[in-house]
Enzyme design. Structure first.
Site, short mmCIF file in Angstrom:
data_model
loop_
_atom_site.label_atom_id
_atom_site.label_comp_id
_atom_site.label_asym_id
_atom_site.label_seq_id
_atom_site.Cartn_x
_atom_site.Cartn_y
_atom_site.Cartn_z
N TYR A 1 -1.32 -0.91 9.87
CA TYR A 1 -1.76 -0.75 9.17
C TYR A 1 -0.98 -0.99 8.20
CZ TYR A 1 -3.48 -1.10 3.88
OH TYR A 1 -3.75 -0.78 3.15
N SER B 1 0.77 -0.91 0.14
CA SER B 1 0.14 -0.47 -0.27
C SER B 1 1.18 0.95 0.39
CB SER B 1 -1.07 0.12 1.11
OG SER B 1 -1.53 1.62 1.58
N1 LIG Z 1 -8.81 -0.23 -1.68
C1 LIG Z 1 -7.54 0.32 -1.16
O1 LIG Z 1 -7.72 1.45 -2.17
C2 LIG Z 1 -6.72 -0.14 -1.10
C3 LIG Z 1 -5.00 0.30 -1.22
C4 LIG Z 1 -3.51 0.01 -0.75
C5 LIG Z 1 -3.58 -1.23 -0.15
N2 LIG Z 1 -4.94 -2.33 -0.93
C6 LIG Z 1 -4.92 -3.25 -0.28
O2 LIG Z 1 -4.76 -4.04 -1.19
C7 LIG Z 1 -5.44 -6.10 -0.52
C8 LIG Z 1 -7.33 -5.38 -1.39
O3 LIG Z 1 -7.92 -4.89 -1.15
P1 LIG Z 1 -9.37 -4.66 -1.71
O4 LIG Z 1 -9.30 -3.02 -1.41
O5 LIG Z 1 -9.47 -5.01 -2.65
O6 LIG Z 1 -10.66 -4.72 -0.57
P2 LIG Z 1 -11.29 -5.91 -0.09
O7 LIG Z 1 -12.67 -5.80 1.11
O8 LIG Z 1 -12.39 -5.56 -1.53
O9 LIG Z 1 -11.19 -7.40 -0.49
C9 LIG Z 1 -10.40 -8.00 0.53
C10 LIG Z 1 -10.20 -8.94 -0.13
O10 LIG Z 1 -9.49 -9.95 1.39
C11 LIG Z 1 -9.97 -10.62 1.85
N3 LIG Z 1 -9.83 -11.40 3.07
C12 LIG Z 1 -9.57 -10.46 4.47
N4 LIG Z 1 -9.44 -11.15 5.23
C13 LIG Z 1 -8.66 -12.22 4.81
C14 LIG Z 1 -8.27 -13.78 5.35
N5 LIG Z 1 -8.25 -13.57 6.86
N6 LIG Z 1 -8.03 -14.75 4.17
C15 LIG Z 1 -8.71 -15.02 3.71
N7 LIG Z 1 -8.86 -13.83 2.68
C16 LIG Z 1 -9.28 -12.21 4.43
C17 LIG Z 1 -11.66 -10.86 2.27
O11 LIG Z 1 -12.63 -11.84 1.54
C18 LIG Z 1 -11.79 -9.77 0.67
O12 LIG Z 1 -12.08 -10.67 -0.50
C19 LIG Z 1 -5.64 -5.73 0.85
O13 LIG Z 1 -4.06 -6.04 1.11
C20 LIG Z 1 -5.63 -3.87 0.73
O14 LIG Z 1 -5.03 -3.19 1.64
C21 LIG Z 1 -6.17 -1.90 -0.81
#
Ligand SMILES: NC(=O)c1ccc[n+]([C@@H]2O[C@H](COP(=O)([O-])OP(=O)(O)OC[C@H]3O[C@@H](n4cnc5c(N)ncnc54)[C@H](O)[C@@H]3O)[C@@H](O)[C@H]2O)c1
Length: 257
Positions: A154, A141
């Site tokens: 985080y 991130s």
């Molecule tokens: N959306 C953003 O702006 C953003 C920015 C930077 C980083 N990220 C990172 O991108 C990744 C995906 O995030 P997203 O925004 O798509 O979120 P999201 O909440 O839409 O998806 C997260 C996914 O992780 C799964 N998950 C959560 N805990 C879990 C566990 N213990 N075991 C297995 N699966 C698990 C959920 O079921 C879901 O499928 C994450 O690592 C997040 O930190 C997102």
């Protein structure tokens, strides 16, 4: 994008960024195992992609549990005979200042965001070393690089993944395994939407304000990330190793005023 017949495991593969990756890789002919703790969504996604002619298996599992991660790796190898690529993408977000954090939230952030990728690496690397080839991509991130208000733990969990990824290259790349990362900025996903709860303004207004601050004048879409991860998984990206691709529309280039 040359992903045809590559066997790919994606954690957190049924929502947001991971869902976009699952869809994209399937549509490019990869054999995908998508893993998460969303049973219904996962089964529906795998069914839809198979109905479209793709190859997708859903595996219910918690990435912070070693047996679940090992089972996902074993499933990919048992069904498809190998494991070419893994996207360690599952993550959780909690926002609070460190003075307010509970130990439960601390353990959740570290267990899912840091221990999860550790377990993925632990179980995927031996398979890839036996094959003499493989790629692991971590979703980190922008919070790993900048001061991110009210997200100290985080941010630390994501910075830990970046540091681990670099060390893995020194230990395992000579045996054929590449390690890469994607570092998203603000991507329109259910995680981001959930982080807007508690603000006085509606989500759309908050999103419009955020978009205006990003040099490209828009927020990211899950497909923006999936397209890059897909390329990193191809053989054409074979000399990219130990690197993070930043996907934040230029946010980190902004001057500090
Ligand atoms: N959306 C953003 O702006 C953003 C920015 C930077 C980083 N990220 C990172 O991108 C990744 C995906 O995030 P997203 O925004 O798509 O979120 P999201 O909440 O839409 O998806 C997260 C996914 O992780 C799964 N998950 C959560 N805990 C879990 C566990 N213990 N075991 C297995 N699966 C698990 C959920 O079921 C879901 O499928 C994450 O690592 C997040 O930190 C997102």
């Amino acid at each position: 994008m040359h992903l045809k017949d590559k066997v790919i495991l994606i954690t957190g593969g049924t929502s947001g960024i991971g869902e976009a990756c699952t869809e994209l890789f399937c549509r490019h002919g990869a054999k995908v195992v998508t893993m998460s703790i969303q049973q219904q969504e996962g089964e529906a996604l795998a069914q839809r992609l198979c109905d479209e002619g793709g190859t997708c298996l859903f595996h219910y599992g918690d990435t912070s549990k070693e047996a679940d991660v090992k089972a996902a790796v074993d499933l990919a190898v048992a069904k498809f005979g190998r494991l070419d690529c893994v996207h360690a993408n599952a993550g959780v977000l909690r926002n609070q200042k460190i003075t307010d954090i509970t130990l439960d939230d601390f353990h959740l952030l570290i267990n899912v965001n840091l221990l999860g990728p550790v377990l993925v690496a632990k179980h995927a690397i031996p398979v890839m070393e036996r094959q003499g080839k493989g790629v692991i991509c971590f979703t980190t991130s922008v919070a790993a690089d900048i001061g991110f208000p009210a997200h100290a733990v985080y941010a630390a969990s994501k910075a830990g993944v970046v540091a681990m990824m670099r060390s893995l290259t020194t230990d395992h790349s000579p045996q054929g395994v590449r390690f890469v990362g994607v570092s998203p900025g603000t991507i329109d996903t259910p995680m981001l939407a959930a982080s807007c709860e508690g603000f006085s303004k509606p989500k759309d207004e908050l999103y419009a304000e955020v978009a205006k601050k990003i040099p490209v004048q828009r927020m990211g879409k899950p497909a923006d990330v999936a397209n890059v991860v897909g390329f990193l998984f191809t053989d054409e990206a074979g000399f990219v190793n130990g690197s993070i691709v930043h996907l934040e529309g230029g946010t980190r280039c902004l001057p500090p005023w």
